[in-house]
Structure formats: structure tokens, C-alpha cells
Write an enzyme that holds these catalytic residues in place. Structure first.
Site, mmCIF file in Angstrom:
data_model
loop_
_atom_site.group_PDB
_atom_site.id
_atom_site.type_symbol
_atom_site.label_atom_id
_atom_site.label_comp_id
_atom_site.label_asym_id
_atom_site.label_seq_id
_atom_site.Cartn_x
_atom_site.Cartn_y
_atom_site.Cartn_z
ATOM 1 N N ILE A 42 -28.325 32.726 70.227
ATOM 2 C CA ILE A 42 -28.830 32.673 71.498
ATOM 3 C C ILE A 42 -27.617 32.859 72.509
ATOM 4 O O ILE A 42 -27.860 33.368 73.772
ATOM 5 C CB ILE A 42 -29.794 31.554 71.829
ATOM 6 C CG1 ILE A 42 -30.525 31.896 73.117
ATOM 7 C CG2 ILE A 42 -28.896 30.110 72.015
ATOM 8 C CD1 ILE A 42 -31.778 30.765 73.206
ATOM 9 N N LYS A 43 -26.562 32.403 72.117
ATOM 10 C CA LYS A 43 -25.433 32.367 73.218
ATOM 11 C C LYS A 43 -25.090 33.799 73.522
ATOM 12 O O LYS A 43 -24.361 34.103 74.466
ATOM 13 C CB LYS A 43 -24.392 31.456 72.552
ATOM 14 C CG LYS A 43 -24.532 30.214 72.233
ATOM 15 C CD LYS A 43 -24.909 29.431 73.527
ATOM 16 C CE LYS A 43 -24.834 27.739 73.246
ATOM 17 N NZ LYS A 43 -24.784 26.948 74.336
ATOM 18 N N ASP A 44 -25.354 34.702 72.690
ATOM 19 C CA ASP A 44 -25.113 36.141 73.135
ATOM 20 C C ASP A 44 -25.588 36.502 74.702
ATOM 21 O O ASP A 44 -24.972 37.094 75.418
ATOM 22 C CB ASP A 44 -25.893 37.073 72.277
ATOM 23 C CG ASP A 44 -25.146 37.273 70.906
ATOM 24 O OD1 ASP A 44 -23.980 36.452 70.804
ATOM 25 O OD2 ASP A 44 -25.716 38.055 69.967
ATOM 26 N N ALA A 47 -23.398 34.533 77.510
ATOM 27 C CA ALA A 47 -22.153 34.976 77.244
ATOM 28 C C ALA A 47 -21.988 36.291 77.958
ATOM 29 O O ALA A 47 -21.104 36.488 78.984
ATOM 30 C CB ALA A 47 -21.644 35.356 75.938
#
Length: 453
Positions: A42-44, A47
Site C-alpha cells: 500500500i505504501k506505493d 510514496a
């Protein structure tokens, strides 16, 4: 249709009904599968949002270096975006993070600095402090600071929240999220509560973290802080992205329950996810009495199981921490089935002829070699024969002249599979040190005897 670059494939992740691990929960439970993002987490989302906002504000300039403290997933998203946009990356992380996460960051060309876990955030050795120092020292650099950078929450307000609302046709009643930086739960929760203020937002915390007590008392209790194994959730400080007004309650989950549930998700639902998903489902099960049959619960599955192969998906790692029941034979159970015999060793200063005589008398082909009581090597019939054929006068030489590397050491919880893999042509046995410091030996014969017994 095609995409212009990999960043355009971020988002629009599937929502999948869970059927087996949630059978005791009186509600529909849906998992938001964030592993389908190109960086497998999910961090995409956040970021790229942090980078684009920094570009617009002028904080990140062409050819710059992105410096961030990360447990791995944010770093992956940043590194991927940096490749497309032409930036360099330096990441700091902690020594508790899985090797797979560090290797993945390096695969994207990032420089990774591993820092100690068990230090205060303010300690100059912490991964927070090291990343801040590097930002000051490296020219044309920018630190996203995912903990306090509100672009993190905004990404989920703009993307994750609307996706869940549309996918559930507005029927969602509960959002369950493991809380680390706080961006996912706060941004998603804010959007959903604006759509329906009755939606409950539940944060999953871990023992050793400060969130739950702070939410309930308003006290940041340093005595709550201690090292924990669970990755991706919990903190020892309060990130600005954690909006406590959005989160209705926190539930703490043990390292053991999180690790075992992570494996269960793969085994019972066929969904290969990481540690924070295990925590989220374990926490939801602890809260199941608060749910009704008509409720629709969405749980965020943050990242991919491939980043935890050496940990939650490794049985020896689980056994070493006492997380796994002793279903398979281990060193302990093999020794319990073995006759209680004294381990035979020879001191490294003894002569080779003495070793030959001992081995002949005891009818053994290999013997551990000790120095001041510590095992430092081993002597095998083959080693002796080879040495004496080359130089017969070595008979009176000390054993240490021809000994080879010692038998592998394992601990009492090591599985029979691991022990068997260590026994081969070079090693006819493994050594085990018990809780009292006594050295025991396990041979191939002992394994066969334990299995057949």
C-alpha cells in the site's frame, strides 16, 4: 490500452471476501489486497504522493537524493518512483526488518543503511536520526518523513478511501487497519467518515507500542515501550499522520498471534501477505463480539508475504521464538528419545595416535575436538588417513594440526528437517547446547531412531 510507466498502475486494488479465517466473525469481512500494487504494498500510494507534492513545492529538485527511514515498503515505493523520475535514494532501516525487504530495496538501486532497533528515536544511532543527519549532509537531498508528512494521509484520503466506498457500494460499517505511520488509517478513515459518520475505524496496535494507551488516556507512557517482533505497525512516538480523532479504538495483538495468523491467511485463504495483515485479522478476531451479522468490515492487507520468507513463513524462526507448537520432531524431542550417553571429545593438544586409539576403542568414525572445554573442530577417519598417507610421522603431532571445521551447532527448538539438511558427507552429526550449557550430539542414527520410535 497500455500505461506510460509503472507508477500509473498504482491503486484500484481488489476487495476480496474472506471465508475461512473469519468464520467465527458474525459479519462480512473483506480484504483490500494492496499486494497488487507494483511495489507489492500500500505504501506505493503515499510514496508517489509525497514525491509529487515535494516536486510541486520545490523541496525536491531535479537530480536530487531521496533520504528516508523506512521499514522497507515505503522505501520500495520511493525507489520505484525515483527510477522513473530520475532521483537517487538512500534509506535507513532497522535490524529487525526482514532481509528480504533490505535486499528488495538494494535491487532497485537504493543504498540501505541498517541501524539498531533497540534505541530511542532521539538516539544518534536510530534510523530516524541517521536519516535526518544524512539529509543535512548530502547536497540536494530531501527527506519525505513519512511519519509527519501529511501527504501520506492525503494519498489515502484521495485514493484508498474512495476505492473502498465505491467497492462496497457505501455499505462498509467498519475499517480495520494496522497502524504504523498512521497515514493509511487516518486518510482512509477520514474520507469514509465524511461519507458516513457512523463508520467505525479500528486501529491494530502491538505490545511494545504507545498508541492504545495514548488513545485511551492521553498519556505517552515510555514504560509501554519495549522491542517487539511484529513489523510495520506500532511506534514508540506519535507520528503526525496518526489522527486519534478519526480512530475509534485501538486493539493490541501479540507478536505470536500476529505471526501465526499471517501464516493462516496464506494457508486458509490462499492470500500471501505480510505481518501487518496477520496482526489486523488477529485483532479483528479479538474484537468479533462488537460485530453484528449485517456489518461489512474492510481490513487492509498492506504488503506481500515474500518479504517475510525468513520470518513468519519459516518454521525454524517460529520455533526459536516459541511461536510454533512442537508438531514436528525437534532437537529436544530427538534427544529425549536418545539414550543418555556422555558425548566423547578429544582435546586439541592430544596426539593423533591417541585419537586413533580412542576412536578404535569406542568404534566411532568422527570425534569433536575441544580446547579448554569448548568445541573448536572435529576429527574424522578420512582426515587422519589422508594426513598419515602424506606424512606418516604426524602420528605424534597434536590433533589440532589436522582437525577440520567443527560440527554445526543447533538449538533445542531446531526442526528435524533443518538438522537432517546439516548432516551430510562432511558432517555426520550436529551438536546441541541445552538450556544448562551442556553439549549433546545428534547423529543420523539418532534421527532414524527418533522417527521409528
Amino acid at each position: 490500452m497500455w500505461y506510460n510507466n509503472i507508477l500509473e498502475t498504482i491503486g484500484n486494488t481488489p476487495l476480496v471476501k474472506l471465508n475461512n479465517i473469519t468464520k467465527d466473525i458474525p459479519a462480512i469481512v473483506l480484504a483490500k489486497i494492496e499486494t497488487t500494487n507494483p511495489g507489492n504494498s500500500i505504501k506505493d500510494r503515499m510514496a508517489v504522493k509525497m514525491i509529487e507534492d515535494a516536486e510541486r513545492s520545490g523541496k525536491l529538485k531535479p537530480g536530487g537524493t531521496i533520504i528516508e527511514g523506512t521499514s522497507g515498503n515505503t522505501g520500495m515505493g520511493l525507489a520505484m518512483a525515483a527510477i522513473i523520475k530520475g532521483y537517487k535514494c538512500i534509506f535507513t532501516t532497522t535490524d529487525k526488518q526482514s532481509k528480504e525487504k533490505v535486499d528488495a530495496l538494494r535491487a532497485f538501486g537504493a543504498e540501505v543503511i541498517v541501524c539498531p532497533t533497540n534505541v530511542e528515536p532521539e538516539d544518534p544511532r536510530s534510523y530516524y536520526s541517521v536519516s535526518s543527519r544524512l539529509e543535512r549532509e548530502v547536497p540536494n537531498s530531501w527527506k519525505p518523513n513519512q511519519y509527519d508528512n501529511l501527504s501520506n494521509s492525503q494519498a489515502h484520503y484521495e485514493q484508498t478511501g474512495p476505492e473502498i466506498w465505491e467497492q462496497t457500494e457505501g455499505k462498509i460499517t467498519h475499517l480495520v487497519v494496522g497502524v504504523g505511520t498512521g497515514g493509511t488509517i487516518s486518510g482512509t478513515g477520514k474520507y469514509l467518515k465524511e461519507k458516513n459518520p457512523d463508520i467505525k475505524v479500528w486501529g491494530i496496535d502491538t505490545y511494545g507500542s504507545v498508541f492504545k494507551k495514548y488513545k485511551e488516556t492521553g498519556i505517552l507512557d515510555k514504560n509501554e515501550i519495549y522491542p517487539y517482533i511484529t513489523e510495520g505497525i506500532g511506534e514508540d512516538f506519535l507520528p503526525k499522520n496518526v489522527d486519534f480523532d478519526i480512530i475509534d479504538l485501538f486493539e493490541k495483538v501479540t507478536d505470536k498471534d500476529a505471526a501465526l495468523m499471517t501464516r493462516d491467511i496464506a494457508r486458509k485463504e490462499g492470500i500471501f501477505v505480510g505481518n501487518s495483515a496477520g496482526s489486523a485479522i488477529a485483532g479483528l478476531l479479538q474484537l468479533k463480539d462488537k460485530l453484528k451479522p449485517e456489518d461489512v468490515v474492510v481490513v487492509i492487507f498492506h504488503d506481500h508475504g515474500s518479504r517475510y520468507m525468513g520470518k513468519m513463513y519459516n518454521e525454524d524462526w517460529l520455533r526459536e521464538r516459541g511461536f510454533l507448537k512442537d508438531e514436528k520432531l525437534t532437537a529436544r524431542s530427538i534427544l529425549q528419545k536418545k539414550e543418555n550417553t556422555e558425548i566423547i571429545t578429544i582435546d586439541c593438544e592430544k596426539t593423533i595416535i591417541e585419537a586413533i586409539n580412542n576412536m578404535n576403542t569406542l568404534n566411532i568414525s568422527q570425534i569433536p575436538v575441544t580446547q579448554k572445554g569448548m568445541v573448536v573442530g572435529k576429527l574424522a577417519e578420512g582426515d587422519i588417513l589422508k594426513a598419515l598417507l602424506e606424512n606418516p610421522s604426524l602420528k605424534s603431532a597434536p590433533v589440532e594440526q589436522i582437525m577440520t571445521a567443527g560440527f554445526p551447532f543447533v538449538d533445542m527448538n531446531t526442526s528435524i528437517d533443518r538438522i537432517s539438511s546439516l548432516i551430510n558427507k562432511e558432517n555426520s552429526a550436529v551438536l546441541v547446547e541445552d538450556e544448562e550449557g551442556k553439549i549433546e550430539i545428534i547423529t543420523q542414527y539418532d534421527i532414524i531412531n527418533a522417527i521409528s520410535g
